[in-house]
Design an enzyme around this catalytic site. Structure first.
Site, short mmCIF file in Angstrom:
data_model
loop_
_atom_site.label_atom_id
_atom_site.label_comp_id
_atom_site.label_asym_id
_atom_site.label_seq_id
_atom_site.Cartn_x
_atom_site.Cartn_y
_atom_site.Cartn_z
N HIS A 1 8.76 -3.60 -0.70
CA HIS A 1 9.82 -2.62 -0.44
C HIS A 1 11.10 -3.05 -1.18
CE1 HIS A 1 13.52 -1.77 1.92
NE2 HIS A 1 13.00 -0.57 2.01
N LYS B 1 7.00 8.99 -3.70
CA LYS B 1 6.95 8.86 -2.24
C LYS B 1 8.00 9.76 -1.62
CE LYS B 1 8.37 5.00 0.16
NZ LYS B 1 8.27 3.56 0.36
N GLU C 1 7.77 -3.42 5.62
CA GLU C 1 9.12 -3.58 5.06
C GLU C 1 10.12 -4.07 6.10
OE1 GLU C 1 9.74 0.80 4.12
OE2 GLU C 1 11.67 0.37 5.04
N ASN D 1 17.81 -2.68 -0.33
CA ASN D 1 18.36 -1.37 0.04
C ASN D 1 17.80 -0.94 1.38
OD1 ASN D 1 19.79 -0.57 -2.56
ND2 ASN D 1 17.74 -1.04 -3.34
N GLU E 1 8.28 -1.12 -5.61
CA GLU E 1 8.93 0.16 -5.35
C GLU E 1 10.06 0.39 -6.36
OE1 GLU E 1 10.51 0.44 -1.36
OE2 GLU E 1 10.62 2.63 -1.50
N GLU F 1 2.81 5.60 5.34
CA GLU F 1 3.61 4.37 5.46
C GLU F 1 4.39 4.25 6.77
OE1 GLU F 1 6.03 3.42 2.01
OE2 GLU F 1 7.65 2.65 3.27
N LYS G 1 9.71 11.27 2.34
CA LYS G 1 9.89 11.01 3.76
C LYS G 1 9.23 12.10 4.58
CE LYS G 1 12.25 7.40 2.92
NZ LYS G 1 11.68 6.07 3.21
N ASP H 1 9.49 -7.24 2.14
CA ASP H 1 10.57 -7.23 1.15
C ASP H 1 11.03 -8.67 0.94
OD1 ASP H 1 13.20 -7.18 -0.01
OD2 ASP H 1 13.40 -5.08 0.59
N ASP I 1 6.18 8.50 4.01
CA ASP I 1 6.82 7.39 4.73
C ASP I 1 7.49 7.91 6.00
OD1 ASP I 1 8.14 5.13 5.56
OD2 ASP I 1 9.33 4.87 3.73
O1 LIG Z 1 14.48 4.99 3.73
C1 LIG Z 1 14.50 3.76 3.64
O2 LIG Z 1 15.19 3.01 4.38
C2 LIG Z 1 13.70 3.08 2.58
C3 LIG Z 1 12.25 3.00 2.86
O3 LIG Z 1 11.75 3.15 3.95
C4 LIG Z 1 11.37 2.72 1.73
O4 LIG Z 1 11.87 2.58 0.63
O5 LIG Z 1 10.17 2.66 1.94
MG LIG Z 2 9.55 2.73 3.86
#
Ligand SMILES: O=C([O-])CC(=O)C(=O)O
Ligand SMILES: [Mg+2]
Length: 388
Positions: free
Chosen positions: A321, A181, A264, A53, A340, A238, A183, A291, A212
């Site tokens: 990831h 987690k 990742e 993903n 994850e 992250e 953002k 990943d 992250d």
């Molecule tokens: O938002 C994303 O692309 C996913 C991401 O960084 C994560 O799962 O750590």
């Molecule tokens: Mg990430």
């Protein structure tokens, strides 16, 4: 034993959420079905894969380079020596013919999609769930019974304020997760701090919350955030800067005393090795998030596992990831530190098998043969439609 046909398509996994770099309005994935001539219960065994993903589909490379090379191969060249099963390692060499090293881009994703389907198929031929197959072949034969999983979410989204963020975090706890987690880096520092504090209030403190940045910060911003979040003692900080900026990572590590996680968007053994050599990541503290799909599949991930001890790292420091079932099997078999999970995002590819239970922040892969896409109904119907 041979591969009869390979079918590939693109599946949208779009949504209105965004991280610090990407809005997901056009997000999609490649899906693939590898049909074999091995008949079980009157039907051919089929391996399925998709490209994890968060990165876009890689159908063009699959259609124009990867799949034709595999279909043109001498059947004997893609089997184990004793002919008892396909060899993902030999197939890796076949599909990587005439490819220059470096500049991995989307090519590593295309190879990873195929690699996932091959491992699904190989485990089905041996009639084992993937984690058992992997543990027997590449591990010590006694896989972990369950795996630490954390709930990734906390995206920015239209109309999503602190209350909605807290509701989301509460839902993760209700589902059985202990760590979530979210953002950061897509708002001002002040607003992100309010969001972090709101989330911490629900999940029980900084040790239950990772943040992250998705690679957004330059060094100054990375350090300003580091100083501000240090007192929270978060679970991890992250992908703070550009994934290939090892010096930024190392400088951050000199100043930030708490856990960092990254990897990742490192898609090859040489890139991963450079992180270990030059990224200032601390084996006793930090987490590696390569990943096993995005970076040329499990065949390449196993090569990365092999070099970890040379740099003082243990598999337990790896938490891949992607939030996919493939990595869950790998984590159990290779005794990684966890995996994850996306309980609420990336429909229909996110999340584990239907009915998977998370308890105390841990879950187990299904015991269906292979990866277990079949008991993931909303996704499986797309995989099955590839070849029916
Ligand atoms: O938002 C994303 O692309 C996913 C991401 O960084 C994560 O799962 O750590
Ligand atoms: Mg990430």
């Amino acid at each position: 034993m041979k591969i009869v046909s390979i079918h590939e398509d693109t599946l949208p996994i779009s949504s209105t959420m965004r991280n610090a770099w990407v809005d997901f309005s056009m997000m999609d994935v490649s899906i693939i079905a590898v049909v074999s001539d091995v008949i079980r219960d009157g039907k051919p065994l089929v391996g399925y894969g998709f490209n994890s993903n968060g990165r876009y589909s890689a159908g063009d490379i699959l259609r124009r380079r990867v799949i034709p090379r595999l279909m043109a191969a001498d059947p004997a060249d893609i089997l184990r020596e004793d002919g008892s099963n396909f060899s993902p390692e030999q197939i890796w060499d076949v599909v990587m013919q005439n490819e220059k090293p470096g500049g991995h881009g989307e090519r590593s994703v295309a190879v990873g999609v195929l690699d996932m389907a091959l491992f699904d198929l190989v485990a089905k031929i041996e009639d084992k769930p993937l984690y058992r197959y992997l543990s027997d072949r590449y591990g010590d034969g006694s896989p972990d019974e369950d795996v630490f999983v954390y709930a990734a979410g906390g995206y920015y989204a239209p109309g999503k304020g602190l209350v909605e963020l807290q509701d989301e975090m509460k839902k993760f706890l209700d589902l059985g997760y202990t760590v979530a987690k979210m953002k950061i880096g897509g708002a001002s520092l002040a607003e992100d701090l309010r969001r972090i504090e709101a989330a911490m209030e629900v999940v029980g403190g900084g040790q239950n919350l990772a943040v992250d940045v998705n690679g957004r910060f330059d060094l100054d911003t990375a350090l300003a955030y580091a100083e501000a979040i240090s007192p929270y003692d978060l679970f991890w900080y992250e992908e703070v800067g550009d994934p290939l900026d090892y010096q930024l990572q190392a400088s951050l590590g000199e100043r930030y005393p708490h856990r960092m996680a990254t990897g990742e968007n490192l898609f090859s053994l040489p890139d991963a090795r450079n992180l270990l050599r030059y990224g200032g990541m601390r084996p006793e503290l930090d987490i590696l998030q390569f990943d096993p799909v995005l970076g040329y599949g499990l065949v390449e991930y196993l090569r990365i596992q092999e070099i970890l001890p040379d740099y003082g790292w243990s598999p337990r420091s790896c938490i891949p990831h992607g939030g996919h079932q493939f990595a869950l099997h790998i984590a159990a078999a290779l005794k990684l530190g966890g995996n994850e999970s996306y309980p609420g995002e990336f429909f229909p590819t996110g999340g584990f098998a239907d009915g998977a239970v998370v308890q105390g922040g841990r879950t187990s892969p299904t015991n269906a043969p292979g990866i277990g896409f079949e008991p993931k109904a909303a996704f499986y119907k797309h995989l099955r439609a590839l070849h029916i």
